[in-house]
Scaffold this motif. Structure first.
Motif, PDB file in Angstrom:
ATOM      1  N   ASN A 128       8.125  -9.568  -5.611  1.00 49.56           N
ATOM      2  CA  ASN A 128       7.609 -10.331  -4.472  1.00 49.56           C
ATOM      3  C   ASN A 128       6.150 -10.729  -4.690  1.00 49.56           C
ATOM      4  OD1 ASN A 128      10.089 -10.022  -3.184  1.00 49.56           O
ATOM      5  ND2 ASN A 128       9.462  -8.159  -2.127  1.00 49.56           N
ATOM      6  N   GLU A 129       5.348  -9.779  -5.221  1.00 53.56           N
ATOM      7  CA  GLU A 129       3.953 -10.109  -5.517  1.00 53.56           C
ATOM      8  C   GLU A 129       3.855 -11.203  -6.577  1.00 53.56           C
ATOM      9  OE1 GLU A 129       1.993  -6.555  -6.637  1.00 53.56           O
ATOM     10  OE2 GLU A 129       2.159  -5.597  -4.657  1.00 53.56           O
ATOM     11  N   LEU A 130       4.710 -11.097  -7.595  1.00 53.09           N
ATOM     12  CA  LEU A 130       4.706 -12.123  -8.636  1.00 53.09           C
ATOM     13  C   LEU A 130       5.084 -13.487  -8.075  1.00 53.09           C
ATOM     14  CD1 LEU A 130       4.512 -12.937 -11.624  1.00 53.09           C
ATOM     15  CD2 LEU A 130       6.897 -12.240 -11.879  1.00 53.09           C
ATOM     16  N   ALA A 131       6.072 -13.506  -7.186  1.00 54.71           N
ATOM     17  CA  ALA A 131       6.465 -14.780  -6.581  1.00 54.71           C
ATOM     18  C   ALA A 131       5.328 -15.365  -5.740  1.00 54.71           C
ATOM     19  CB  ALA A 131       7.717 -14.579  -5.726  1.00 54.71           C
ATOM     20  N   ALA A 132       4.620 -14.490  -4.995  1.00 53.09           N
ATOM     21  CA  ALA A 132       3.502 -14.980  -4.183  1.00 53.09           C
ATOM     22  C   ALA A 132       2.377 -15.519  -5.064  1.00 53.09           C
ATOM     23  CB  ALA A 132       2.988 -13.855  -3.286  1.00 53.09           C
ATOM     24  N   VAL A 133       2.033 -14.767  -6.120  1.00 52.35           N
ATOM     25  CA  VAL A 133       0.970 -15.221  -7.028  1.00 52.35           C
ATOM     26  C   VAL A 133       1.374 -16.510  -7.729  1.00 52.35           C
ATOM     27  CG1 VAL A 133      -0.300 -14.615  -9.113  1.00 52.35           C
ATOM     28  CG2 VAL A 133       0.049 -12.905  -7.338  1.00 52.35           C
ATOM     29  N   ARG A 134       2.650 -16.608  -8.096  1.00 54.89           N
ATOM     30  CA  ARG A 134       3.114 -17.829  -8.754  1.00 54.89           C
ATOM     31  C   ARG A 134       3.033 -19.027  -7.808  1.00 54.89           C
ATOM     32  NH1 ARG A 134       8.630 -17.055 -11.739  1.00 54.89           N
ATOM     33  NH2 ARG A 134       7.221 -15.747 -12.979  1.00 54.89           N
TER      34      ARG A 134
END
Length: 241
Positions: free
Chosen positions: A150-156
């Motif tokens: 989820n964090e990776l998706a937000a940062v992306r």
């Protein structure tokens, strides 16, 4: 007197029979263990059962109902599906039987079990505890993995938005006509000026007639000349980034 003699003879004969039977009983030798004999009998029974089925199948295969049917792959497919179902059924029954046996072994008190079964029970309990701990760790790792995804998706998403904005800004820029007053741009301009000064200095050093023999290392001299001929501009750095 004759009755007593007959009674004596009967008693003597009975005693001799008892002695002979007891001698045979106590001196009897078993060549093979009982379990091996039973196993051999079961193997023989399975072999004879298979042979009987084969003998029954031969006359059935010669019947007109079988020989007159057109040959196709349908019976083979049906037989394969039947075998799959049988194997699956055996696996399920075996799994349920083992689960029931393990449950019965675990719930039985130690005083009612043999030492070997007690040791096996302890090993099973330790294995279940290890499996429970591993499963808990796996669930925790799954939760952490989901959070990181989820964090990776937000940062992306943020990265894509900023990259889109930068591309739009680059499209709006008209070369050197724009006026940029940001501190980073000024710092980049200063670095580019220093690089240009170093490029000019490298060209002077390579082409000068000093004490250094530049022809002794032609590869190095060629690289330096290539650097000296390459112009450094702010636009080139922005495009390469």
């Amino acid at each position: 007197m004759s009755a007593f003699k007959q009674l004596r003879d009967v008693s003597n004969n009975f005693e001799q029979q008892l002695r002979s039977l007891s001698t045979e009983f106590f001196s009897a030798k078993i060549d093979e263990p009982f379990e091996e004999v039973i196993s051999q009998k079961l193997r023989d029974l399975n072999f004879l059962t298979s042979k009987l089925r084969l003998l029954k199948a031969k006359p059935l295969s010669a019947l007109p109902q079988i020989t007159e049917q057109p040959k196709s792959e349908d019976p083979i497919k049906e037989y394969g599906e039947l075998v799959q179902w049988k194997v699956l059924e055996q696996c399920i029954v075996k799994s349920l039987t083992q689960a029931h046996s393990v449950k019965a072994l675990i719930t039985t008190p130690d005083r009612d079990l043999d030492p070997e079964l007690v040791e096996r029970k302890e090993n099973i309990i330790q294995g279940l505890k290890a499996y429970r701990n591993t499963e808990s760790q796996l669930r925790e790792l799954d939760v952490i993995l989901q959070e990181k995804e989820n964090e990776l998706a937000a940062v992306r998403t943020v990265w894509d938005a900023e990259l889109h904005q930068l591309r739009e800004l680059r499209e709006k820029v008209d070369g050197d006509d724009c006026e940029v007053q940001g501190p980073l741009y000024k710092k980049l301009r200063t670095l580019v000026d220093k690089l240009e000064l170093m490029r000019w200095l490298i060209g002077r050093l390579v082409t000068s007639r000093g004490s250094c023999d530049w022809l002794a290392a032609p590869d190095r001299t060629a690289r330096l000349l290539r650097l000296a001929r390459t112009h450094n501009t702010v636009d080139a750095f922005l495009e390469s980034s």
